[in-house]
Design an enzyme around this catalytic site. Structure first.
Site, PDB file in Angstrom:
ATOM      1  N   GLU A   1     -17.957   3.836  16.635  1.00  0.00           N
ATOM      2  CA  GLU A   1     -17.766   4.991  15.739  1.00  0.00           C
ATOM      3  C   GLU A   1     -16.362   5.568  15.879  1.00  0.00           C
ATOM      4  O   GLU A   1     -15.743   5.983  14.904  1.00  0.00           O
ATOM      5  CB  GLU A   1     -18.783   6.095  16.063  1.00  0.00           C
ATOM      6  CG  GLU A   1     -20.198   5.776  15.635  1.00  0.00           C
ATOM      7  CD  GLU A   1     -21.141   6.933  15.911  1.00  0.00           C
ATOM      8  OE1 GLU A   1     -20.783   8.090  15.627  1.00  0.00           O
ATOM      9  OE2 GLU A   1     -22.244   6.688  16.429  1.00  0.00           O
TER      10      GLU A   1
ATOM     11  N   GLY B   1     -19.176  16.111  20.641  1.00  0.00           N
ATOM     12  CA  GLY B   1     -17.892  16.116  19.934  1.00  0.00           C
ATOM     13  C   GLY B   1     -16.980  14.949  20.274  1.00  0.00           C
ATOM     14  O   GLY B   1     -15.768  15.040  20.122  1.00  0.00           O
ATOM     15  N   SER B   2     -17.565  13.821  20.693  1.00  0.00           N
ATOM     16  CA  SER B   2     -16.693  12.685  21.040  1.00  0.00           C
ATOM     17  C   SER B   2     -16.019  12.127  19.786  1.00  0.00           C
ATOM     18  O   SER B   2     -14.867  11.689  19.843  1.00  0.00           O
ATOM     19  CB  SER B   2     -17.462  11.601  21.798  1.00  0.00           C
ATOM     20  OG  SER B   2     -18.344  10.920  20.950  1.00  0.00           O
ATOM     21  N   ASN B   3     -16.712  12.157  18.649  1.00  0.00           N
ATOM     22  CA  ASN B   3     -16.062  11.710  17.404  1.00  0.00           C
ATOM     23  C   ASN B   3     -14.940  12.674  17.004  1.00  0.00           C
ATOM     24  O   ASN B   3     -13.874  12.235  16.572  1.00  0.00           O
ATOM     25  CB  ASN B   3     -17.093  11.600  16.277  1.00  0.00           C
ATOM     26  CG  ASN B   3     -17.780  10.252  16.275  1.00  0.00           C
ATOM     27  OD1 ASN B   3     -17.156   9.226  16.023  1.00  0.00           O
ATOM     28  ND2 ASN B   3     -19.062  10.252  16.591  1.00  0.00           N
TER      29      ASN B   3
ATOM     30  N   ASP C   1     -27.582  11.009   3.199  1.00  0.00           N
ATOM     31  CA  ASP C   1     -27.156   9.667   3.652  1.00  0.00           C
ATOM     32  C   ASP C   1     -26.997   8.640   2.533  1.00  0.00           C
ATOM     33  O   ASP C   1     -27.081   7.434   2.768  1.00  0.00           O
ATOM     34  CB  ASP C   1     -28.123   9.103   4.710  1.00  0.00           C
ATOM     35  CG  ASP C   1     -28.008   9.831   6.040  1.00  0.00           C
ATOM     36  OD1 ASP C   1     -26.970  10.465   6.294  1.00  0.00           O
ATOM     37  OD2 ASP C   1     -28.956   9.757   6.837  1.00  0.00           O
TER      38      ASP C   1
ATOM     39  N   ASN D   1     -19.187  11.760   6.202  1.00  0.00           N
ATOM     40  CA  ASN D   1     -20.121  11.824   7.327  1.00  0.00           C
ATOM     41  C   ASN D   1     -20.073  10.501   8.068  1.00  0.00           C
ATOM     42  O   ASN D   1     -19.827   9.463   7.471  1.00  0.00           O
ATOM     43  CB  ASN D   1     -21.548  12.056   6.807  1.00  0.00           C
ATOM     44  CG  ASN D   1     -22.563  12.073   7.934  1.00  0.00           C
ATOM     45  OD1 ASN D   1     -22.328  12.682   8.984  1.00  0.00           O
ATOM     46  ND2 ASN D   1     -23.696  11.404   7.743  1.00  0.00           N
TER      47      ASN D   1
ATOM     48  N   HIS E   1     -22.507   8.028  10.288  1.00  0.00           N
ATOM     49  CA  HIS E   1     -23.920   7.794  10.598  1.00  0.00           C
ATOM     50  C   HIS E   1     -24.002   6.601  11.543  1.00  0.00           C
ATOM     51  O   HIS E   1     -23.354   5.579  11.307  1.00  0.00           O
ATOM     52  CB  HIS E   1     -24.688   7.520   9.300  1.00  0.00           C
ATOM     53  CG  HIS E   1     -26.152   7.383   9.515  1.00  0.00           C
ATOM     54  ND1 HIS E   1     -26.974   8.479   9.670  1.00  0.00           N
ATOM     55  CD2 HIS E   1     -26.945   6.301   9.653  1.00  0.00           C
ATOM     56  CE1 HIS E   1     -28.211   8.065   9.879  1.00  0.00           C
ATOM     57  NE2 HIS E   1     -28.218   6.745   9.871  1.00  0.00           N
TER      58      HIS E   1
HETATM   59  C1  GAR Z   1     -22.874  10.210  16.759  1.00  0.00           C
HETATM   60  O1  GAR Z   1     -23.472   9.020  17.182  1.00  0.00           O
HETATM   61  C2  GAR Z   1     -23.077  10.410  15.258  1.00  0.00           C
HETATM   62  O2  GAR Z   1     -22.994   9.220  14.525  1.00  0.00           O
HETATM   63  C3  GAR Z   1     -24.467  10.954  15.213  1.00  0.00           C
HETATM   64  O3  GAR Z   1     -24.511  11.859  16.322  1.00  0.00           O
HETATM   65  C4  GAR Z   1     -23.612  11.420  17.344  1.00  0.00           C
HETATM   66  C5  GAR Z   1     -22.681  12.563  17.704  1.00  0.00           C
HETATM   67  O4  GAR Z   1     -21.887  12.267  18.821  1.00  0.00           O
HETATM   68  N1  GAR Z   1     -24.720  11.592  13.957  1.00  0.00           N
HETATM   69  C6  GAR Z   1     -25.892  11.565  13.329  1.00  0.00           C
HETATM   70  O5  GAR Z   1     -26.880  11.049  13.788  1.00  0.00           O
HETATM   71  C7  GAR Z   1     -25.915  12.275  11.974  1.00  0.00           C
HETATM   72  N2  GAR Z   1     -27.075  11.916  11.212  1.00  0.00           N
HETATM   73  P1  GAR Z   1     -20.568  13.110  19.144  1.00  0.00           P
HETATM   74  O6  GAR Z   1     -20.932  14.592  19.110  1.00  0.00           O
HETATM   75  O7  GAR Z   1     -20.185  12.665  20.510  1.00  0.00           O
HETATM   76  O8  GAR Z   1     -19.523  12.769  18.113  1.00  0.00           O
END
Ligand code: GAR
Length: 200
Positions: A183, A16-18, A154, A111, A113
């Site tokens: 990101e 969940g860093s995003n 995507d 989304n 990616h």
């Molecule tokens: C992120 O790098 C995101 O772009 C990727 O998963 C990670 C989640 O990190 N998503 C995908 O690959 C979707 N196809 P987070 O939980 O720390 O945000």
């Protein structure tokens, strides 16, 4: 007249860093939006914990809880309507969003990616697999993409992209780290752009 705060749901599966960076950007910029729901296919993960600590409603929902996929999708739509969700942000959500949900929220789902779409997207391209494929292909740069979600995996309209270099001694993990940092800035900017488009 001031526009009301756009009501957001964030879909997560992991750390969940995003999600956290979006939450911070809303407070700091500030943005005219509020995260009112965190939806996850996992009952306990970093994202759900963060939501609980910050008074954001959580919903743990998976296909397995329902007799059919259609019922699962219907329950998801029902919950989103109940929370009066206007936009959905997928932030590390590792499941495909049911088509019925995509149809119920046309042009309302974003989304992120971890690569420069249209390259390195599609089935099986998620998380560390994406970075491994980028290195395998000998790419000189990578990055991240925020795009609208449509029925094709995507493939929806790209809203914003940021680039990072691929370094000669990169591993999938070191590249993942560089992309993830980018990101966090990207999603905040993309959300700002979305709100500008929607609230004008
Ligand atoms: C992120 O790098 C995101 O772009 C990727 O998963 C990670 C989640 O990190 N998503 C995908 O690959 C979707 N196809 P987070 O939980 O720390 O945000």
């Amino acid at each position: 007249m001031a526009h009301h705060k756009t009501r957001l749901a964030v879909f997560c599966s992991g750390n969940g860093s995003n999600f956290r960076s979006i939450y911070q950007a809303i407070a700091e910029k500030p943005l005219n939006a509020e995260i009112v729901l965190c939806l996850s296919n996992r009952s306990a993960c970093g994202a759900m914990e963060f939501a609980q600590e910050n008074g954001i409603a959580t919903l743990h929902i998976t296909e397995k809880q329902f007799a059919s996929f259609d019922e699962f999708a219907a329950a998801m739509i029902h919950a989103l309507r109940e929370h009066r969700i206007e936009n959905i942000l997928l932030a590390g959500y590792m499941r495909k969003v049911p088509e019925a949900v995509v149809r119920a929220f046309p042009d309302k789902i974003l989304n992120i990616h971890p690569a420069l779409l249209p390259k390195f997207g599609g089935e099986g391209m998620y998380g560390i697999h994406v970075h491994a494929a980028v290195l395998q292909a000998g790419e000189k740069e990578s990055g991240a993409t925020v795009h609208f979600v449509n029925e094709e995996y995507d493939k929806g309209r790209i809203l914003l992209q940021h680039r990072v270099p691929v370094l000669p001694d990169d591993t999938s993990e070191s590249l993942a780290e560089r992309v993830l940092e980018c990101e966090h800035r990207l999603y905040a900017e993309a959300l700002e752009k979305l709100l500008q488009e929607e609230q004008q």
